[in-house]
Design a protein around this motif. Sequence first.
Motif, PDB file in Angstrom:
ATOM      1  N   PHE A   1      16.349  13.855  -0.708  1.00 47.20           N
ATOM      2  CA  PHE A   1      16.253  12.959   0.439  1.00 47.20           C
ATOM      3  C   PHE A   1      14.912  12.233   0.482  1.00 47.20           C
ATOM      4  N   THR A   2      13.877  12.810  -0.072  1.00 44.73           N
ATOM      5  CA  THR A   2      12.590  12.122  -0.194  1.00 44.73           C
ATOM      6  C   THR A   2      12.727  10.953  -1.154  1.00 44.73           C
ATOM      7  N   VAL A   3      13.350  11.204  -2.293  1.00 45.07           N
ATOM      8  CA  VAL A   3      13.555  10.147  -3.287  1.00 45.07           C
ATOM      9  C   VAL A   3      14.460   9.061  -2.718  1.00 45.07           C
ATOM     10  N   ALA A   4      15.517   9.450  -2.016  1.00 41.55           N
ATOM     11  CA  ALA A   4      16.438   8.466  -1.428  1.00 41.55           C
ATOM     12  C   ALA A   4      15.718   7.591  -0.408  1.00 41.55           C
ATOM     13  N   ALA A   5      14.883   8.185   0.423  1.00 38.52           N
ATOM     14  CA  ALA A   5      14.146   7.416   1.435  1.00 38.52           C
ATOM     15  C   ALA A   5      13.159   6.459   0.779  1.00 38.52           C
ATOM     16  N   LEU A   6      12.471   6.914  -0.255  1.00 40.31           N
ATOM     17  CA  LEU A   6      11.536   6.039  -0.965  1.00 40.31           C
ATOM     18  C   LEU A   6      12.284   4.897  -1.649  1.00 40.31           C
ATOM     19  N   ALA A   7      13.397   5.215  -2.279  1.00 42.48           N
ATOM     20  CA  ALA A   7      14.195   4.181  -2.947  1.00 42.48           C
ATOM     21  C   ALA A   7      14.629   3.119  -1.935  1.00 42.48           C
ATOM     22  N   ARG A   8      15.114   3.559  -0.794  1.00 44.37           N
ATOM     23  CA  ARG A   8      15.557   2.620   0.240  1.00 44.37           C
ATOM     24  C   ARG A   8      14.404   1.725   0.685  1.00 44.37           C
TER      25      ARG A   8
ATOM     26  N   SER B   1       0.834  -1.205   0.000  1.00 40.59           N
ATOM     27  CA  SER B   1       0.000   0.000   0.000  1.00 40.59           C
ATOM     28  C   SER B   1       0.866   1.250   0.000  1.00 40.59           C
ATOM     29  N   MET B   2       0.294   2.316  -0.505  1.00 39.99           N
ATOM     30  CA  MET B   2       0.965   3.602  -0.528  1.00 39.99           C
ATOM     31  C   MET B   2       1.289   4.044   0.903  1.00 39.99           C
ATOM     32  N   VAL B   3       0.355   3.814   1.822  1.00 38.92           N
ATOM     33  CA  VAL B   3       0.547   4.199   3.227  1.00 38.92           C
ATOM     34  C   VAL B   3       1.720   3.436   3.838  1.00 38.92           C
ATOM     35  N   GLU B   4       1.807   2.135   3.542  1.00 42.73           N
ATOM     36  CA  GLU B   4       2.891   1.305   4.080  1.00 42.73           C
ATOM     37  C   GLU B   4       4.257   1.784   3.589  1.00 42.73           C
ATOM     38  N   VAL B   5       4.372   2.015   2.299  1.00 40.21           N
ATOM     39  CA  VAL B   5       5.649   2.448   1.726  1.00 40.21           C
ATOM     40  C   VAL B   5       6.013   3.841   2.216  1.00 40.21           C
ATOM     41  N   ALA B   6       5.050   4.741   2.237  1.00 41.64           N
ATOM     42  CA  ALA B   6       5.307   6.109   2.702  1.00 41.64           C
ATOM     43  C   ALA B   6       5.773   6.093   4.152  1.00 41.64           C
ATOM     44  N   ALA B   7       5.118   5.312   4.998  1.00 44.42           N
ATOM     45  CA  ALA B   7       5.507   5.242   6.409  1.00 44.42           C
ATOM     46  C   ALA B   7       6.921   4.691   6.555  1.00 44.42           C
ATOM     47  N   ALA B   8       7.252   3.673   5.781  1.00 49.00           N
ATOM     48  CA  ALA B   8       8.593   3.088   5.842  1.00 49.00           C
ATOM     49  C   ALA B   8       9.657   4.100   5.420  1.00 49.00           C
ATOM     50  N   ALA B   9       9.287   4.997   4.518  1.00 50.49           N
ATOM     51  CA  ALA B   9      10.229   6.007   4.031  1.00 50.49           C
ATOM     52  C   ALA B   9      10.223   7.273   4.889  1.00 50.49           C
ATOM     53  N   GLY B  10       9.239   7.392   5.765  1.00 48.89           N
ATOM     54  CA  GLY B  10       9.163   8.591   6.597  1.00 48.89           C
ATOM     55  C   GLY B  10       8.595   9.799   5.877  1.00 48.89           C
ATOM     56  N   VAL B  11       7.748   9.552   4.893  1.00 50.06           N
ATOM     57  CA  VAL B  11       7.079  10.641   4.173  1.00 50.06           C
ATOM     58  C   VAL B  11       5.576  10.408   4.252  1.00 50.06           C
ATOM     59  N   SER B  12       4.816  11.411   3.889  1.00 47.46           N
ATOM     60  CA  SER B  12       3.368  11.242   3.924  1.00 47.46           C
ATOM     61  C   SER B  12       2.891  10.468   2.696  1.00 47.46           C
ATOM     62  N   ALA B  13       1.755   9.805   2.861  1.00 47.92           N
ATOM     63  CA  ALA B  13       1.165   9.092   1.728  1.00 47.92           C
ATOM     64  C   ALA B  13       0.813  10.080   0.620  1.00 47.92           C
ATOM     65  N   GLU B  14       0.420  11.291   0.980  1.00 52.21           N
ATOM     66  CA  GLU B  14       0.088  12.304  -0.032  1.00 52.21           C
ATOM     67  C   GLU B  14       1.324  12.687  -0.845  1.00 52.21           C
ATOM     68  N   THR B  15       2.475  12.772  -0.194  1.00 55.35           N
ATOM     69  CA  THR B  15       3.713  13.068  -0.925  1.00 55.35           C
ATOM     70  C   THR B  15       4.002  11.963  -1.928  1.00 55.35           C
TER      71      THR B  15
END
Length: 83
Positions: free
Chosen positions: A58-65, A29-43
């Motif tokens: 750093f947003t892209v790096a966190a999502l990639a990780r 889910s978008m919420v799961e991935v966003a939470a794991a990356a430390g960003v909002s689901a809306e972002t």
Amino acid sequence: MVRTPLTPEEHERGERLGRLLREARGDRSMVEVAAAAGVSAETLRKIETGRAPTPAFFTVAALARSLGLSMDELAVHCTLVAL
């Protein structure tokens, strides 16, 4: 401060990034991935849909990780030039 309008190439690069993240997310889910990356689901939603074509590094790096992608993969995929 006035932001310079994005070029069509920058918009396309943002769309490629969004597609790659969406594909890498798969069934998660978008919420799961966003939470794991430390960003909002809306972002994440804005990035995936191309409404945020130039997200912060750093947003892209966190999502990639959180998606198991390397920054090299992202760079190659998102800077491809259509022939």
